[in-house]
Design a protein around this motif. Structure first.
Motif, PDB file in Angstrom:
ATOM      1  N   THR A   1      25.930  26.459   1.761  1.00 23.30           N
ATOM      2  CA  THR A   1      26.672  26.329   3.107  1.00 23.30           C
ATOM      3  C   THR A   1      27.246  25.096   3.665  1.00 23.30           C
ATOM      4  O   THR A   1      28.292  24.513   4.083  1.00 23.30           O
ATOM      5  CB  THR A   1      25.913  27.049   4.483  1.00 23.30           C
TER       6      THR A   1
ATOM      7  N   LEU B   1      23.507  28.700  11.470  1.00 20.25           N
ATOM      8  CA  LEU B   1      24.555  29.137  10.892  1.00 20.25           C
ATOM      9  C   LEU B   1      25.548  30.068  12.165  1.00 20.25           C
ATOM     10  O   LEU B   1      26.706  30.056  12.106  1.00 20.25           O
ATOM     11  CB  LEU B   1      24.089  30.501   9.836  1.00 20.25           C
ATOM     12  N   SER B   2      24.735  30.601  13.140  1.00 20.83           N
ATOM     13  CA  SER B   2      25.417  31.240  14.038  1.00 20.83           C
ATOM     14  C   SER B   2      26.558  30.259  14.822  1.00 20.83           C
ATOM     15  O   SER B   2      27.582  30.515  15.211  1.00 20.83           O
ATOM     16  CB  SER B   2      24.511  31.884  14.977  1.00 20.83           C
TER      17      SER B   2
ATOM     18  N   ALA C   1      29.462  29.694  12.803  1.00 19.04           N
ATOM     19  CA  ALA C   1      30.132  30.587  12.545  1.00 19.04           C
ATOM     20  C   ALA C   1      30.991  30.699  13.657  1.00 19.04           C
ATOM     21  O   ALA C   1      32.388  31.252  13.738  1.00 19.04           O
ATOM     22  CB  ALA C   1      29.480  32.003  12.360  1.00 19.04           C
TER      23      ALA C   1
ATOM     24  N   VAL D   1      32.966  37.043  11.638  1.00 20.44           N
ATOM     25  CA  VAL D   1      31.909  36.694  11.121  1.00 20.44           C
ATOM     26  C   VAL D   1      30.906  36.294  12.357  1.00 20.44           C
ATOM     27  O   VAL D   1      29.495  36.376  12.154  1.00 20.44           O
ATOM     28  CB  VAL D   1      31.907  35.610   9.948  1.00 20.44           C
ATOM     29  N   ALA D   2      31.396  35.555  13.392  1.00 18.51           N
ATOM     30  CA  ALA D   2      30.643  34.887  14.288  1.00 18.51           C
ATOM     31  C   ALA D   2      29.676  36.229  14.973  1.00 18.51           C
ATOM     32  O   ALA D   2      28.501  35.880  15.495  1.00 18.51           O
ATOM     33  CB  ALA D   2      31.578  34.342  15.324  1.00 18.51           C
TER      34      ALA D   2
ATOM     35  N   ALA E   1      26.775  36.883  12.806  1.00 15.14           N
ATOM     36  CA  ALA E   1      25.964  35.852  12.723  1.00 15.14           C
ATOM     37  C   ALA E   1      25.055  35.979  13.915  1.00 15.14           C
ATOM     38  O   ALA E   1      23.746  35.809  14.015  1.00 15.14           O
ATOM     39  CB  ALA E   1      26.447  34.567  12.532  1.00 15.14           C
TER      40      ALA E   1
ATOM     41  N   THR F   1      23.296  36.654   7.025  1.00 13.23           N
ATOM     42  CA  THR F   1      23.952  35.722   7.803  1.00 13.23           C
ATOM     43  C   THR F   1      24.522  34.482   6.822  1.00 13.23           C
ATOM     44  O   THR F   1      25.576  34.209   7.083  1.00 13.23           O
ATOM     45  CB  THR F   1      22.923  35.326   8.958  1.00 13.23           C
TER      46      THR F   1
ATOM     47  N   VAL G   1      28.383  33.582   6.367  1.00 12.65           N
ATOM     48  CA  VAL G   1      28.957  32.441   7.177  1.00 12.65           C
ATOM     49  C   VAL G   1      29.478  31.438   6.031  1.00 12.65           C
ATOM     50  O   VAL G   1      30.474  30.754   6.307  1.00 12.65           O
ATOM     51  CB  VAL G   1      27.753  31.934   8.218  1.00 12.65           C
TER      52      VAL G   1
ATOM     53  N   THR H   1      33.372  30.140   5.954  1.00 11.76           N
ATOM     54  CA  THR H   1      33.452  28.739   6.051  1.00 11.76           C
ATOM     55  C   THR H   1      34.421  28.262   4.862  1.00 11.76           C
ATOM     56  O   THR H   1      35.436  27.495   5.199  1.00 11.76           O
ATOM     57  CB  THR H   1      32.299  28.044   5.936  1.00 11.76           C
TER      58      THR H   1
END
Length: 484
Positions: free
Chosen positions: A128, A242-243, A246, A293-294, A297, A329, A333, A337
């Motif tokens: 990531t 990650l959230s 996202a 995706v937000a 997450a 998640t 994410v 990205t």
């Protein structure tokens, strides 16, 4: 376990091996993700046991050879079991007999699974991180190519002030840069070894926890054995970071979707799709999914938090349900990205259309008000003059008429008309905003240099962590080869 299974322990395992709830208890299928991690943890643990004379070197060699065979057969070749850890141990015992059970000396599945999760998750975090670097690189490239490309800037989705594509791109680069920083900090807390904590109260064997941590590439150990076996705060921290990433990517995706809608840019076909019925359509589907995706997450954070909330020390089977939130998640994410990076890198900006719209909605009004304030008018009075002009048009004549009504005098009595004409021009308005962080090409060029330097530094930090893991793996393989 201390080595060979006694008759009593075999009977006990058989007692708990059946029943209608076996499938509900099993995580074997989902554990394919940590299959390689478990093999690495097993190898490091067996090497340490041999080094500490807890397990005979010959037995260690047999176990390590069996692990090679298990690895070759893959996750699909494992026998049944509640989880991958039990299945691998069973497979080793099937190959070499009861001595295979000695691999579990001085540990529990509790510390084993916690170690495997961290071992795999750190790889996912690095992937990531590399995705954030790719997105930042794409944004820097857009900025470098568009230092003077004017465009409309918005607040409340209404034309607000002119800016540049470069300024817009670096606004997201800065945010993704903070996401990189957060994930690097998270990685440091993920990359600690729980191995040797056993069930939660440590072990009576004279083990070397620092040695297994080193062989596995961890930066250190989690000292308190109860904390080490049970804590999942590292998972929640990772999912939360990650959230945030996202959410940043979601905003970027929305902007690019909006720009495509208004004709400001053209997305590459690789990041678009068409309609099954409307042949003229070119839809920004990949970015719409990246935007969504937000929500995934945020759901991961909520689900994981709820699962962990109120769990007592030390180990509870609820934790088996916690980890899938993390895996889902990080996969979603990281992919979103990378998609955003590709879409940004391959989009074509329509420079002429952007310039034509840069002054829409009298977006230079603030610059004119600033000019009047700089020439002695109170800003609130200047604001009133320009607001009155906005009702009449976005040109010098409208400003002159408003000045007569509000100030009772010609605009020229307060400011040079040529300066007003310049302030009305979007490009000149942008160029005048050269304070730190502003959109003026000179300010953005300096900001771009700093962003590229930070990006290079962060790339080096990620590479260092990759190199450290590779070096640890090489060391582990060398140690294993001494016994096999």
């Amino acid at each position: 376990m201390t080595g060979e299974d006694s008759d009593e322990s075999v009977v006990r395992r058989d007692r708990f091996s059946g029943g209608p709830a076996r499938g509900f208890l099993s995580s074997l299928a989902a554990d394919e993700r940590i299959f390689a991690a478990d093999l690495a943890v097993d190898r490091a643990h067996v090497v340490m046991l041999a080094e500490r004379d807890i397990v005979d070197a010959e037995v260690a060699g047999a176990i390590l050879s069996a692990l090679e065979s298990v690895e070759a057969d893959g996750h699909g070749g494992l026998p049944g079991g509640e989880d991958v850890h039990e299945a691998i141990e069973t497979a080793v015992i099937e190959r070499i007999g009861p001595d295979g059970g000695k691999m579990h000396t001085a540990r529990s599945r509790n510390d084993e699974v916690a170690t495997c999760i961290r071992h795999r998750l750190r790889e996912d975090v690095l992937e990531t991180l590399e995705a954030t670097l790719a997105l930042r690189e794409a944004l820097c490239a857009v900025a470098a190519a568009n230092l003077e490309t004017t465009m409309p800037g918005y607040t409340h989705l209404q034309p607000a002030q002119p800016t540049t594509v470069a300024h817009w791109a670096l606004s997201y680069e800065a945010a993704i840069g903070r996401d990189t920083e957060r994930l690097l900090e998270t990685y440091a807390r993920v990359n600690r070894s729980p191995l040797g904590a056993a069930a939660f109260a440590g072990t009576t064997f004279d083990i070397d926890r620092e040695r297994t941590a080193s062989l596995l590439g961890f930066d250190g150990v989690l000292e308190n054995s109860m904390d080490a076996a049970s804590a999942r705060d590292f998972a929640l921290e990772t999912t939360s970071a990650l959230s945030v990433l996202a959410t940043t990517v979601s905003g970027l995706a929305e902007d690019v979707i909006l720009f495509a809608n208004r004709g400001f840019l053209d997305l590459a076909d690789d990041y678009s799709s068409t309609s099954s019925i409307m042949p003229q359509k070119k839809n920004p589907d990949t970015l719409e999914l990246a935007r969504a995706v937000a929500g995934d997450a945020a759901g991961g954070v909520g689900g994981l938090t709820t699962t962990l909330k109120g769990l007592p020390r030390a180990y509870n089977r609820d934790l088996q349900r916690a980890t899938p939130h993390v895996w889902r998640t990080v996969d979603a994410v990281s992919e979103a990205t990378r998609v955003a990076a590709g879409a940004v890198a391959t989009a074509d900006w329509n420079v002429d259309d952007l310039a034509a719209e840069a002054g829409a909605g009298f977006s230079t009004a603030t610059g004119v008000a600033d000019l009047l304030a700089a020439n002695g008018l109170p800003f609130r009075t200047a604001h009133e003059v320009v607001a009155e002009a906005a009702e009449r048009g976005a040109d010098y004549d409208a400003l002159e008429s408003a000045a007569q009504d509000v100030l009772g005098d010609s605009l020229a009595a307060f400011v040079d008309p040529a300066a007003v004409e310049a302030a009305l021009d979007p490009a000149a308005s942008v160029a005048s905003r050269d304070s730190l962080g502003g959109p003026a090409p000179t300010a953005v060029e300096a900001a771009l240099e700093r962003a590229e330097t930070t990006l290079e530094t962060d790339s080096g930090r990620v590479a260092e962590r990759r190199d450290a893991l590779a070096a640890a793996l090489e060391t582990l393989e060398a140690e294993v080869s001494a016994y096999v």
